[in-house]
Design a protein around this motif. Structure first.
Motif, mmCIF file in Angstrom:
data_model
loop_
_atom_site.group_PDB
_atom_site.id
_atom_site.type_symbol
_atom_site.label_atom_id
_atom_site.label_comp_id
_atom_site.label_asym_id
_atom_site.label_seq_id
_atom_site.Cartn_x
_atom_site.Cartn_y
_atom_site.Cartn_z
ATOM 1 N N THR A 1 -32.119 -33.090 33.796
ATOM 2 C CA THR A 1 -31.039 -34.018 33.523
ATOM 3 C C THR A 1 -29.919 -33.816 34.532
ATOM 4 N N LEU A 2 -29.294 -34.922 34.945
ATOM 5 C CA LEU A 2 -28.078 -34.852 35.752
ATOM 6 C C LEU A 2 -26.875 -35.055 34.838
ATOM 7 N N ALA A 3 -25.696 -34.717 35.326
ATOM 8 C CA ALA A 3 -24.477 -34.823 34.519
ATOM 9 C C ALA A 3 -24.235 -36.247 34.027
ATOM 10 N N ASP A 4 -24.696 -37.245 34.793
ATOM 11 C CA ASP A 4 -24.486 -38.638 34.387
ATOM 12 C C ASP A 4 -25.499 -39.114 33.353
ATOM 13 N N GLY A 5 -26.400 -38.225 32.930
ATOM 14 C CA GLY A 5 -27.386 -38.562 31.919
ATOM 15 C C GLY A 5 -28.739 -38.977 32.473
ATOM 16 N N THR A 6 -28.844 -39.139 33.786
ATOM 17 C CA THR A 6 -30.128 -39.458 34.404
ATOM 18 C C THR A 6 -31.129 -38.358 34.091
ATOM 19 N N THR A 7 -32.336 -38.741 33.706
ATOM 20 C CA THR A 7 -33.375 -37.748 33.431
ATOM 21 C C THR A 7 -34.595 -38.049 34.295
ATOM 22 N N ARG A 8 -35.294 -36.979 34.638
ATOM 23 C CA ARG A 8 -36.567 -37.102 35.347
ATOM 24 C C ARG A 8 -37.475 -35.981 34.876
ATOM 25 N N ALA B 1 -23.236 -29.506 31.569
ATOM 26 C CA ALA B 1 -23.045 -30.340 32.748
ATOM 27 C C ALA B 1 -21.667 -30.201 33.377
ATOM 28 N N ASP B 2 -20.614 -30.083 32.584
ATOM 29 C CA ASP B 2 -19.268 -30.030 33.150
ATOM 30 C C ASP B 2 -19.099 -28.834 34.081
ATOM 31 N N LYS B 3 -19.571 -27.698 33.673
ATOM 32 C CA LYS B 3 -19.445 -26.492 34.493
ATOM 33 C C LYS B 3 -20.261 -26.619 35.783
ATOM 34 N N VAL B 4 -21.459 -27.136 35.688
ATOM 35 C CA VAL B 4 -22.330 -27.280 36.851
ATOM 36 C C VAL B 4 -21.790 -28.357 37.793
ATOM 37 N N ALA B 5 -21.335 -29.463 37.241
ATOM 38 C CA ALA B 5 -20.772 -30.533 38.075
ATOM 39 C C ALA B 5 -19.543 -30.031 38.837
ATOM 40 N N ALA B 6 -18.693 -29.257 38.188
ATOM 41 C CA ALA B 6 -17.510 -28.705 38.857
ATOM 42 C C ALA B 6 -17.917 -27.762 39.983
ATOM 43 N N PHE B 7 -18.942 -26.963 39.766
ATOM 44 C CA PHE B 7 -19.456 -26.063 40.791
ATOM 45 C C PHE B 7 -19.913 -26.861 42.016
ATOM 46 N N PHE B 8 -20.664 -27.921 41.786
ATOM 47 C CA PHE B 8 -21.148 -28.763 42.884
ATOM 48 C C PHE B 8 -19.996 -29.488 43.578
ATOM 49 N N ARG C 1 -18.199 -27.168 46.003
ATOM 50 C CA ARG C 1 -18.941 -26.683 47.174
ATOM 51 C C ARG C 1 -19.428 -27.781 48.112
ATOM 52 N N LYS C 2 -19.416 -29.019 47.695
ATOM 53 C CA LYS C 2 -19.746 -30.155 48.560
ATOM 54 C C LYS C 2 -21.135 -30.050 49.213
ATOM 55 N N PHE C 3 -22.135 -29.720 48.420
ATOM 56 C CA PHE C 3 -23.498 -29.684 48.947
ATOM 57 C C PHE C 3 -23.896 -31.088 49.397
ATOM 58 N N THR C 4 -24.650 -31.161 50.471
ATOM 59 C CA THR C 4 -25.038 -32.476 50.992
ATOM 60 C C THR C 4 -26.397 -32.941 50.489
ATOM 61 N N MET C 5 -27.281 -32.019 50.133
ATOM 62 C CA MET C 5 -28.647 -32.384 49.755
ATOM 63 C C MET C 5 -29.002 -32.061 48.299
ATOM 64 N N LEU C 6 -28.417 -31.035 47.761
ATOM 65 C CA LEU C 6 -28.771 -30.598 46.413
ATOM 66 C C LEU C 6 -28.131 -31.479 45.360
ATOM 67 N N ARG C 7 -28.813 -31.614 44.249
ATOM 68 C CA ARG C 7 -28.281 -32.354 43.110
ATOM 69 C C ARG C 7 -28.165 -31.383 41.929
ATOM 70 N N PRO C 8 -27.186 -31.596 41.061
ATOM 71 C CA PRO C 8 -26.946 -30.661 39.948
ATOM 72 C C PRO C 8 -27.873 -30.903 38.752
ATOM 73 N N TRP C 9 -29.137 -30.565 38.923
ATOM 74 C CA TRP C 9 -30.091 -30.716 37.829
ATOM 75 C C TRP C 9 -29.833 -29.661 36.755
ATOM 76 N N LEU C 10 -30.019 -30.077 35.527
ATOM 77 C CA LEU C 10 -29.852 -29.205 34.369
ATOM 78 C C LEU C 10 -31.167 -29.126 33.607
ATOM 79 N N ASP C 11 -31.375 -28.018 32.976
ATOM 80 C CA ASP C 11 -32.532 -27.792 32.124
ATOM 81 C C ASP C 11 -31.976 -27.453 30.743
#
Length: 132
Positions: free
Chosen positions: A7-14, A66-73, A76-86
């Motif tokens: 899951t991403l912070a915006d609710g997107t799931t894969r 998600a809030d903690k992980v999104a703030a971390f991302f 740090r301004k990663f260009t390729m990584l996405r904040p996936w959650l489990d």
């Protein structure tokens, strides 16, 4: 690959298996894990260097969500990584290592090729040889 829904912070799931068809590197990490934090910029660089030939998935095991992980991302301004959650920690249980970071490399057929348990230097020549 184990069954897991990311899951991403915006609710997107894969589903994890949606990434098959190309090699996939799954990195389990957490914001409170010092070796994990150290690896993240290297994994971002790896994802950029192997764009189009390797999916690099950094999957947070943070219980704070998600809030903690999104703030971390964001910081740090990663260009390729996405904040996936489990959110159910399905991958943590499936891998059964009890150690973060844990990184697992899958071939395009979804079969595990190798894994690294603990911190690793993803920027060195030794890491490049692992993928070759």
């Amino acid at each position: 690959m184990p069954e897991a829904v990311l899951t991403l912070a915006d609710g997107t799931t894969r589903s994890l298996d949606e990434f098959s068809g190309q090699p996939v590197l799954v990195n389990l990490w957490a914001t409170w894990c010092a070796p994990c934090v150290l690896e993240m910029p290297m994994l971002d660089d790896l994802a950029k260097a192997r764009e189009g030939e390797l999916a690099v998935l950094t999957v947070s095991q943070d219980l704070d969500g998600a809030d903690k992980v999104a703030a971390f991302f964001d910081q740090r301004k990663f260009t390729m990584l996405r904040p996936w959650l489990d959110p159910e920690n399905a991958l943590g249980f499936a891998y059964g290592t009890g150690v973060l970071p844990t990184t697992v490399y899958y071939g395009s057929d979804g079969r595990e090729i190798w894994r690294v348990v603990g911190g690793y230097d993803w920027s060195g020549g030794e890491a490049a040889q692992l993928f070759d």
